[in-house]
Enzyme design. Structure first.
Site, PDB file in Angstrom:
ATOM      1  N   GLY A  31       0.816  -1.221   0.000  1.00 19.00           N
ATOM      2  CA  GLY A  31       0.000   0.000   0.000  1.00 19.00           C
ATOM      3  C   GLY A  31       0.843   1.262   0.000  1.00 19.00           C
ATOM      4  O   GLY A  31       2.020   1.227  -0.348  1.00 19.00           O
ATOM      5  N   GLY A  36       5.701   4.544  -8.622  1.00 16.54           N
ATOM      6  CA  GLY A  36       6.490   3.317  -8.808  1.00 16.54           C
ATOM      7  C   GLY A  36       5.544   2.119  -8.895  1.00 16.54           C
ATOM      8  O   GLY A  36       5.677   1.270  -9.783  1.00 16.54           O
ATOM      9  N   HIS A  37       4.579   2.067  -7.962  1.00 14.07           N
ATOM     10  CA  HIS A  37       3.588   0.979  -8.013  1.00 14.07           C
ATOM     11  C   HIS A  37       2.783   1.062  -9.314  1.00 14.07           C
ATOM     12  O   HIS A  37       2.467   0.049  -9.927  1.00 14.07           O
ATOM     13  CB  HIS A  37       2.610   1.074  -6.840  1.00 14.07           C
ATOM     14  CG  HIS A  37       3.238   0.863  -5.499  1.00 14.07           C
ATOM     15  ND1 HIS A  37       3.361   1.864  -4.558  1.00 14.07           N
ATOM     16  CD2 HIS A  37       3.791  -0.245  -4.937  1.00 14.07           C
ATOM     17  CE1 HIS A  37       3.935   1.385  -3.474  1.00 14.07           C
ATOM     18  NE2 HIS A  37       4.221   0.109  -3.676  1.00 14.07           N
ATOM     19  N   GLN A  61       8.065  -9.421   7.669  1.00 14.94           N
ATOM     20  CA  GLN A  61       9.272  -8.958   6.979  1.00 14.94           C
ATOM     21  C   GLN A  61       9.901  -7.735   7.640  1.00 14.94           C
ATOM     22  O   GLN A  61      10.890  -7.210   7.154  1.00 14.94           O
ATOM     23  CB  GLN A  61       8.989  -8.688   5.500  1.00 14.94           C
ATOM     24  CG  GLN A  61       8.135  -7.460   5.206  1.00 14.94           C
ATOM     25  CD  GLN A  61       7.797  -7.360   3.725  1.00 14.94           C
ATOM     26  OE1 GLN A  61       6.968  -8.110   3.219  1.00 14.94           O
ATOM     27  NE2 GLN A  61       8.445  -6.457   3.027  1.00 14.94           N
ATOM     28  N   GLY A 147       9.444  -4.199  -8.402  1.00 17.78           N
ATOM     29  CA  GLY A 147      10.269  -3.053  -8.772  1.00 17.78           C
ATOM     30  C   GLY A 147      11.749  -3.310  -8.591  1.00 17.78           C
ATOM     31  O   GLY A 147      12.167  -3.986  -7.632  1.00 17.78           O
ATOM     32  N   GLN A 148      12.538  -2.756  -9.497  1.00 20.19           N
ATOM     33  CA  GLN A 148      13.989  -2.946  -9.429  1.00 20.19           C
ATOM     34  C   GLN A 148      14.627  -2.226  -8.236  1.00 20.19           C
ATOM     35  O   GLN A 148      15.750  -2.527  -7.847  1.00 20.19           O
ATOM     36  CB  GLN A 148      14.628  -2.441 -10.722  1.00 20.19           C
ATOM     37  CG  GLN A 148      16.046  -2.942 -10.861  1.00 20.19           C
ATOM     38  CD  GLN A 148      16.821  -2.206 -11.906  1.00 20.19           C
ATOM     39  OE1 GLN A 148      16.277  -1.921 -12.969  1.00 20.19           O
ATOM     40  NE2 GLN A 148      18.067  -1.891 -11.622  1.00 20.19           N
ATOM     41  N   GLN A 153      15.464  -8.137  -3.302  1.00 24.81           N
ATOM     42  CA  GLN A 153      14.153  -8.798  -3.148  1.00 24.81           C
ATOM     43  C   GLN A 153      13.788  -9.547  -4.437  1.00 24.81           C
ATOM     44  O   GLN A 153      13.285 -10.671  -4.391  1.00 24.81           O
ATOM     45  CB  GLN A 153      13.085  -7.756  -2.815  1.00 24.81           C
ATOM     46  CG  GLN A 153      11.664  -8.282  -2.876  1.00 24.81           C
ATOM     47  CD  GLN A 153      10.639  -7.311  -2.319  1.00 24.81           C
ATOM     48  OE1 GLN A 153      10.486  -7.204  -1.116  1.00 24.81           O
ATOM     49  NE2 GLN A 153       9.936  -6.599  -3.183  1.00 24.81           N
ATOM     50  N   SER A 185       9.392   5.698  -3.160  1.00 27.29           N
ATOM     51  CA  SER A 185       9.232   4.674  -2.127  1.00 27.29           C
ATOM     52  C   SER A 185       8.117   5.133  -1.203  1.00 27.29           C
ATOM     53  O   SER A 185       7.962   6.343  -0.974  1.00 27.29           O
ATOM     54  CB  SER A 185      10.545   4.567  -1.330  1.00 27.29           C
ATOM     55  OG  SER A 185      10.316   3.948  -0.083  1.00 27.29           O
ATOM     56  N   ARG A 187       8.125   4.907   1.838  1.00 25.01           N
ATOM     57  CA  ARG A 187       8.761   5.512   3.011  1.00 25.01           C
ATOM     58  C   ARG A 187       9.078   7.002   2.811  1.00 25.01           C
ATOM     59  O   ARG A 187       9.239   7.732   3.771  1.00 25.01           O
ATOM     60  CB  ARG A 187      10.045   4.766   3.366  1.00 25.01           C
ATOM     61  CG  ARG A 187       9.791   3.406   3.960  1.00 25.01           C
ATOM     62  CD  ARG A 187      11.077   2.805   4.519  1.00 25.01           C
ATOM     63  NE  ARG A 187      10.792   1.711   5.416  1.00 25.01           N
ATOM     64  CZ  ARG A 187      10.592   0.459   5.044  1.00 25.01           C
ATOM     65  NH1 ARG A 187      10.669   0.156   3.775  1.00 25.01           N
ATOM     66  NH2 ARG A 187      10.329  -0.475   5.932  1.00 25.01           N
TER      67      ARG A 187
HETATM   68  O1  PAF Z   1       8.059  -4.769  -2.030  1.00 24.94           O
HETATM   69  C1  PAF Z   1       7.097  -4.814  -1.223  1.00 24.94           C
HETATM   70  O2  PAF Z   1       6.270  -3.911  -1.132  1.00 24.94           O
HETATM   71  C2  PAF Z   1       6.963  -6.023  -0.312  1.00 24.94           C
HETATM   72  O3  PAF Z   1       8.195  -6.490   0.093  1.00 24.94           O
HETATM   73  C3  PAF Z   1       6.118  -7.155  -0.935  1.00 24.94           C
HETATM   74  C4  PAF Z   1       6.791  -7.746  -2.169  1.00 24.94           C
HETATM   75  C5  PAF Z   1       4.731  -6.630  -1.297  1.00 24.94           C
HETATM   76  C6  PAF Z   1       5.936  -8.295   0.079  1.00 24.94           C
HETATM   77  O4  PAF Z   1       5.289  -7.855   1.230  1.00 24.94           O
END
Ligand code: PAF
Length: 273
Positions: A31, A36-37, A61, A147-148, A153, A185, A187
């Site tokens: 969310g 970027g999303h 995580q 995303g890169q 990840q 991001s 954040r």
């Molecule tokens: O990149 C993210 O936002 C998270 O790490 C993901 C891949 C949604 C997993 O919770």
């Protein structure tokens, strides 16, 4: 847009679609959506018949409770954005749905756990691997988009995909940046005005380091110079790492730094060997 909060109804809905030959794209997110999303979402819309976006702030995580508690949540704005983009399905489970019991499974990714994010965020990739495996099982997409910016990840997810034989096409989408170079991001939403002004330094360091290395300067000297530059000029930024990593023939520069308690990461592809 249809919203699902429960796993089973989503699974049976998607099974019907899949049986009818409809291709499915998955964009997993936590969310606080940004451009970027949107670039991941647009790629999925362009190449799959049906796109599922998931929003779930995954507790397993986060290695710091404070980081989890402060993760930005902008659900109403996220929903409006997804409707505007023409998303078919939003999957928005709660923690009880995704983790009915305290999870005991731990995933290990070998060398990937010992460097960069793996080294500094202990258990992070185990949590990412767990939630992404759950989403892959629930949605069973043809393609999944990442995303890169989260380079490591992507490597972890590709490993998961091949070792657990999910058979999903994992698509990496280039990092989207603001005009001053700052990688988008969720954040970033938490940065103060002053921190936001400083934050593009991460991209500047990456681009300067890249050009010094490409012009043949010694890697140890260049990296030391970059680390010193952050330390000397910006006492309010705490550099966690600046490293070069190589995978197969490719080399990338990766950086992570704290702006007070807000941690930002970025990376830049350097060159092929
Ligand atoms: O990149 C993210 O936002 C998270 O790490 C993901 C891949 C949604 C997993 O919770």
């Amino acid at each position: 847009m249809q919203i699902f909060n429960k796993i089973m109804p989503l699974k049976s809905f998607l099974l019907e679609k899949r049986t009818a030959g409809i291709s499915i794209g998955l964009v997993p997110t936590m969310g606080a959506l940004h451009k970027g999303h949107l670039s991941l979402i647009k790629k999925s819309l362009a190449s799959c018949d049906l796109t599922v976006v998931s929003i779930f702030v995954n507790p397993t995580q986060f290695n710091k409770e404070e980081d989890f508690n402060n993760y930005p949540v902008t659900l109403e704005a996220d929903k409006a954005l997804l409707i505007k983009e023409g998303i078919d399905i939003l999957f928005m489970p709660d923690a009880k749905e995704m983790y009915p019991d305290r999870s005991k499974i731990k995933l290990h990714f070998g060398q990937l756990d010992t460097v960069l994010e793996g080294k500094f965020r202990l258990g992070h990739f185990s949590g990412v691997g767990l939630i992404v495996s759950k989403l892959f099982n629930i949605v069973s997409p043809d393609k999944a988009f990442f995303g890169q910016k989260d380079l490591q990840q992507v490597a972890v997810i590709k490993k998961l995909n091949s070792e657990l034989t999910f058979g999903i096409d994992i698509i990496t989408v280039p990092t989207v940046r603001d005009a001053d170079g700052l990688a988008l991001s969720s954040r970033n939403k938490r940065l103060t005005t002053d921190q936001r002004k400083l934050a593009p330094i991460l991209y500047q360091i990456l681009t300067e380091t890249k050009s010094s290395l490409i012009s043949g300067e010694d890697i140890q000297i260049v990296m030391k110079h970059a680390r010193d530059k952050i330390a000397e000029n910006n006492p309010e930024i705490e550099l966690e790492y600046l490293e070069d990593i190589s995978k197969h023939q490719e080399i990338s520069l990766c950086i992570a730094a704290y702006f007070n308690e807000i941690r930002l990461i970025d990376n830049l592809f350097l060159f092929s060997r």
